[in-house]
Design a protein around this motif. Structure first.
Motif, PDB file in Angstrom:
ATOM      1  N   GLU A  22       0.945  -1.111  -0.062  1.00 41.66           N
ATOM      2  CA  GLU A  22       0.068  -0.125   0.167  1.00 41.66           C
ATOM      3  C   GLU A  22       0.741   1.493   0.271  1.00 41.66           C
ATOM      4  O   GLU A  22       0.310   2.682  -0.759  1.00 41.66           O
ATOM      5  N   TYR A  23       2.360   1.278   0.481  1.00 44.08           N
ATOM      6  CA  TYR A  23       3.100   2.060   0.674  1.00 44.08           C
ATOM      7  C   TYR A  23       4.029   2.016  -0.812  1.00 44.08           C
ATOM      8  O   TYR A  23       3.653   3.703  -0.982  1.00 44.08           O
ATOM      9  N   LYS A  24       4.198   1.332  -1.509  1.00 38.27           N
ATOM     10  CA  LYS A  24       4.162   1.406  -3.017  1.00 38.27           C
ATOM     11  C   LYS A  24       3.884   2.378  -3.328  1.00 38.27           C
ATOM     12  O   LYS A  24       3.515   3.412  -4.206  1.00 38.27           O
ATOM     13  N   ALA A  25       2.411   1.665  -3.210  1.00 39.81           N
ATOM     14  CA  ALA A  25       1.256   2.542  -4.492  1.00 39.81           C
ATOM     15  C   ALA A  25       1.007   3.920  -4.005  1.00 39.81           C
ATOM     16  O   ALA A  25       1.496   4.723  -5.478  1.00 39.81           O
ATOM     17  N   ASN A  29       2.313   6.844  -6.513  1.00 41.84           N
ATOM     18  CA  ASN A  29       1.012   7.683  -7.315  1.00 41.84           C
ATOM     19  C   ASN A  29       0.843   9.557  -6.831  1.00 41.84           C
ATOM     20  O   ASN A  29      -0.619   9.364  -6.679  1.00 41.84           O
ATOM     21  N   GLN A  30       1.696  10.019  -6.536  1.00 40.02           N
ATOM     22  CA  GLN A  30       1.417  11.078  -6.035  1.00 40.02           C
ATOM     23  C   GLN A  30       1.699  11.961  -6.817  1.00 40.02           C
ATOM     24  O   GLN A  30       1.910  12.246  -8.627  1.00 40.02           O
ATOM     25  N   GLU A  31       0.450  12.383  -7.221  1.00 40.07           N
ATOM     26  CA  GLU A  31      -0.092  13.482  -7.817  1.00 40.07           C
ATOM     27  C   GLU A  31       0.315  15.037  -7.682  1.00 40.07           C
ATOM     28  O   GLU A  31       0.652  16.284  -6.169  1.00 40.07           O
ATOM     29  N   VAL A  32       0.622  16.112  -8.502  1.00 44.06           N
ATOM     30  CA  VAL A  32       1.630  16.874  -8.189  1.00 44.06           C
ATOM     31  C   VAL A  32       0.608  18.021  -9.470  1.00 44.06           C
ATOM     32  O   VAL A  32       0.594  18.083  -9.993  1.00 44.06           O
ATOM     33  N   LEU A  33       0.268  19.348  -9.196  1.00 44.37           N
ATOM     34  CA  LEU A  33       0.410  20.681  -9.673  1.00 44.37           C
ATOM     35  C   LEU A  33       1.208  21.447 -10.124  1.00 44.37           C
ATOM     36  O   LEU A  33       2.022  22.007  -9.639  1.00 44.37           O
ATOM     37  N   LYS A  50       0.944  12.930 -12.328  1.00 45.57           N
ATOM     38  CA  LYS A  50       1.633  11.945 -11.560  1.00 45.57           C
ATOM     39  C   LYS A  50       3.217  11.515 -10.882  1.00 45.57           C
ATOM     40  O   LYS A  50       4.121  12.052 -12.835  1.00 45.57           O
ATOM     41  N   ARG A  51       3.322  11.894  -9.835  1.00 44.25           N
ATOM     42  CA  ARG A  51       5.098  11.066 -10.057  1.00 44.25           C
ATOM     43  C   ARG A  51       5.295  10.147  -8.709  1.00 44.25           C
ATOM     44  O   ARG A  51       4.376   9.758  -8.224  1.00 44.25           O
ATOM     45  N   SER A  52       6.593  10.048  -9.131  1.00 43.65           N
ATOM     46  CA  SER A  52       6.734   9.270  -7.298  1.00 43.65           C
ATOM     47  C   SER A  52       7.619   9.495  -6.466  1.00 43.65           C
ATOM     48  O   SER A  52       8.744  10.359  -7.067  1.00 43.65           O
ATOM     49  N   ILE A  53       7.629   9.301  -5.538  1.00 49.29           N
ATOM     50  CA  ILE A  53       9.012   9.802  -4.387  1.00 49.29           C
ATOM     51  C   ILE A  53       9.951   8.431  -4.098  1.00 49.29           C
ATOM     52  O   ILE A  53       8.553   7.407  -4.014  1.00 49.29           O
TER      53      ILE A  53
END
Length: 145
Positions: A22-25, A29-33, A50-53
């Motif tokens: 769940e944490y990896k997902a 799938n971070q959304e940035v404006l 959509k970006r990833s951390i």
């Protein structure tokens, strides 16, 4: 095992593994404006991207609402080998994720030494030889008087 009297957040390896997935997902799938100026329309245009951390054990602890110290004290040396296996895989996936993001240039290469030092990588070259070095002299040549 955890501290006496303190309830375990994850009672089984499956629960820990599910929360890790769940944490990896969440990380992937971070959304940035973003805001850019459009010369064509003479206005600012906003877009959601959509970006990833990067995965970290520390980030997982925040996500799972568990103190990092409690996580390490409870799960790293757990008596259940399946839980220890999940923790080991979590660490390995954190390292692989960081390496992938450097290689794909998602994370600037200037930060590589800082990030990868957590996983035992170093930018230092070890060229100093310490201790004695044996010298071998082969004796086919005879000394003359």
């Amino acid at each position: 095992m955890g501290k006496p009297g303190r309830p375990r957040k994850f009672k089984t390896a499956k629960q820990l593994e599910d929360k890790w997935e769940e944490y990896k997902a969440y990380c992937d799938n971070q959304e940035v404006l973003t805001h850019e100026f459009s010369a064509k329309n003479s206005e600012f245009v906003s877009k959601k991207l959509k970006r990833s951390i990067t995965y970290t054990i520390e980030g997982f602890c925040v996500f799972a609402k568990i103190a990092r110290n409690d996580f390490y004290a409870t799960y790293v040396n757990d008596e259940n080998p399946k839980i220890c296996g999940v923790v080991t895989r979590m660490r390995e996936e954190c390292e692989a994720d960081a390496r992938k993001k450097f290689e794909l240039q998602v994370i600037p290469s200037q930060l590589a030494a800082l990030w990868m030092s957590k996983y035992g990588y170093s930018t230092k070259n070890e060229s100093n030889v310490t201790g004695s070095v044996p010298v071998v002299i082969s004796g086919d040549d005879k000394l003359e008087d």
